[in-house]
Design a protein around this motif. Structure first.
Motif, PDB file in Angstrom:
ATOM      1  N   THR A 171       1.691  -6.751   8.109  1.00 46.82           N
ATOM      2  CA  THR A 171       2.510  -6.773   9.322  1.00 46.82           C
ATOM      3  C   THR A 171       3.017  -5.353   9.585  1.00 46.82           C
ATOM      4  O   THR A 171       2.596  -4.399   8.940  1.00 46.82           O
ATOM      5  CB  THR A 171       3.699  -7.738   9.142  1.00 46.82           C
ATOM      6  N   ILE A 172       3.959  -5.225  10.502  1.00 45.61           N
ATOM      7  CA  ILE A 172       4.474  -3.895  10.829  1.00 45.61           C
ATOM      8  C   ILE A 172       5.294  -3.307   9.685  1.00 45.61           C
ATOM      9  O   ILE A 172       5.503  -2.099   9.632  1.00 45.61           O
ATOM     10  CB  ILE A 172       5.335  -3.918  12.104  1.00 45.61           C
ATOM     11  N   SER A 173       5.757  -4.151   8.753  1.00 49.44           N
ATOM     12  CA  SER A 173       6.676  -3.661   7.723  1.00 49.44           C
ATOM     13  C   SER A 173       6.231  -3.880   6.295  1.00 49.44           C
ATOM     14  O   SER A 173       6.811  -3.297   5.376  1.00 49.44           O
ATOM     15  CB  SER A 173       8.048  -4.326   7.904  1.00 49.44           C
ATOM     16  N   THR A 174       5.203  -4.703   6.062  1.00 48.81           N
ATOM     17  CA  THR A 174       4.885  -5.054   4.681  1.00 48.81           C
ATOM     18  C   THR A 174       3.468  -5.574   4.542  1.00 48.81           C
ATOM     19  O   THR A 174       2.791  -5.866   5.535  1.00 48.81           O
ATOM     20  CB  THR A 174       5.878  -6.119   4.169  1.00 48.81           C
ATOM     21  N   ARG A 199       0.836  -1.190   0.000  1.00 46.29           N
ATOM     22  CA  ARG A 199       0.000   0.000   0.000  1.00 46.29           C
ATOM     23  C   ARG A 199       0.875   1.245   0.000  1.00 46.29           C
ATOM     24  O   ARG A 199       1.752   1.394   0.827  1.00 46.29           O
ATOM     25  CB  ARG A 199      -0.929   0.001   1.201  1.00 46.29           C
ATOM     26  N   GLY A 200       0.620   2.133  -0.929  1.00 44.94           N
ATOM     27  CA  GLY A 200       1.380   3.361  -0.992  1.00 44.94           C
ATOM     28  C   GLY A 200       2.827   3.146  -1.371  1.00 44.94           C
ATOM     29  O   GLY A 200       3.700   3.940  -1.046  1.00 44.94           O
ATOM     30  N   ILE A 201       3.140   2.079  -2.078  1.00 48.77           N
ATOM     31  CA  ILE A 201       4.514   1.750  -2.405  1.00 48.77           C
ATOM     32  C   ILE A 201       5.081   2.783  -3.375  1.00 48.77           C
ATOM     33  O   ILE A 201       4.377   3.289  -4.239  1.00 48.77           O
ATOM     34  CB  ILE A 201       4.592   0.318  -2.981  1.00 48.77           C
ATOM     35  N   VAL A 243      -1.408  -9.595  13.464  1.00 50.83           N
ATOM     36  CA  VAL A 243      -1.309  -8.982  12.147  1.00 50.83           C
ATOM     37  C   VAL A 243      -2.714  -8.584  11.694  1.00 50.83           C
ATOM     38  O   VAL A 243      -3.709  -8.944  12.321  1.00 50.83           O
ATOM     39  CB  VAL A 243      -0.680  -9.945  11.114  1.00 50.83           C
ATOM     40  N   GLU A 244      -2.786  -7.848  10.600  1.00 50.85           N
ATOM     41  CA  GLU A 244      -4.077  -7.462  10.032  1.00 50.85           C
ATOM     42  C   GLU A 244      -4.336  -8.291   8.773  1.00 50.85           C
ATOM     43  O   GLU A 244      -3.447  -8.463   7.941  1.00 50.85           O
ATOM     44  CB  GLU A 244      -4.066  -5.977   9.679  1.00 50.85           C
ATOM     45  N   GLU A 267       9.241 -10.466   9.677  1.00 54.01           N
ATOM     46  CA  GLU A 267      10.611 -10.291  10.160  1.00 54.01           C
ATOM     47  C   GLU A 267      10.720  -9.036  11.032  1.00 54.01           C
ATOM     48  O   GLU A 267      10.269  -7.954  10.646  1.00 54.01           O
ATOM     49  CB  GLU A 267      11.568 -10.179   8.981  1.00 54.01           C
ATOM     50  N   GLY A 268      11.280  -9.206  12.215  1.00 54.41           N
ATOM     51  CA  GLY A 268      11.447  -8.093  13.133  1.00 54.41           C
ATOM     52  C   GLY A 268      10.214  -7.761  13.954  1.00 54.41           C
ATOM     53  O   GLY A 268      10.243  -6.853  14.781  1.00 54.41           O
ATOM     54  N   GLN A 269       9.148  -8.509  13.759  1.00 58.07           N
ATOM     55  CA  GLN A 269       7.906  -8.241  14.495  1.00 58.07           C
ATOM     56  C   GLN A 269       7.823  -9.139  15.719  1.00 58.07           C
ATOM     57  O   GLN A 269       7.818 -10.366  15.594  1.00 58.07           O
ATOM     58  CB  GLN A 269       6.697  -8.459  13.577  1.00 58.07           C
TER      59      GLN A 269
END
Length: 217
Positions: free
Chosen positions: A45-48, A5-7, A75-76, A68-70
């Motif tokens: 996730t928090i990053s992707t 989203r919004g990439i 998650v949504e 990764e890193g979460q």
């Protein structure tokens, strides 16, 4: 993998329109997309934002590297009918790069049929995902070979990009035979990276035994 989203990729909308028109030019492709769309979700996730596939009982398969890193297992999950809900990561296999997310079973009681076999070289496959924020885009290709460098993976010749990771790989009968892992890249002598045109797939032959052992299948 990058957030769908919004990439910030500068891909002309006209080009994407031509690509989608080509992929959906046949009635068979359109019918496949209608059937596969209801089995595909977006996992944020928090990053992707990754793709994911429903496998029944409120369970979703997707890639582990999306989280990764979460540290938080929540998650949504966005469904094709517009419903957005929270899901919980209940199993994460980092080495082989896949995980299972659970949502309320009533939201996803049914799922795609899983075929726990190894793929056949040259067989036709289809995937549905969210490349560059273009949600529920269908792509088709073939199983090219078994990866010589990574134990769990097969190589596909299929057009994908960021946002397709975690999407199901369907065979000609509509069975899930694997998950899209990501694009295979290589490097010039200068060190600059480039895409080889191949994609790695995690085989259900490796996923199914773990699902059965954990009582998730």
């Amino acid at each position: 993998m990058q957030k769908g989203r919004g990439i910030g990729f500068s891909v002309p909308s006209v080009l994407w329109g031509l690509v989608l028109a080509f992929l959906l030019s046949s009635p068979a492709a359109a019918n496949d997309k209608d059937n596969l769309r209801n089995l595909t979700v977006a996992v944020e996730t928090i990053s992707t934002t990754a793709s994911g596939v429903l496998i029944g009982g409120g369970l979703i398969l997707t890639v582990s590297h999306a989280a990764e890193g979460q540290l938080n297992p929540i998650v949504e999950v966005a469904f094709p009918n517009g419903i957005v809900t929270q899901g919980e990561i209940v199993l994460r296999m980092v080495a082989s790069d896949w995980m299972v997310v659970r949502v309320t079973p009533a939201l996803a009681p049914h799922g795609a049929p899983l075929d726990c076999r190894k793929p056949h070289m040259g067989e036709t496959v289809t995937t549905l995902g969210h490349p560059l924020g273009n949600y529920y885009t269908i792509s088709s290709g073939i199983v090219a070979s078994e990866s010589k460098t990574e134990t769990y993976f097969y190589l596909l010749s299929i057009p994908i990009t960021f946002g397709n990771s975690g999407g199901a790989v369907f065979d000609a009968d509509g069975n899930v035979i694997g998950l899209i892992k990501g694009i295979v890249s290589a490097a010039y002598p200068s060190g600059q990276q480039f895409s080889t045109g191949f994609v790695t797939m995690i085989s259900m032959a490796d996923i199914c035994p773990v699902l059965k052992q954990r009582g998730l299948m």
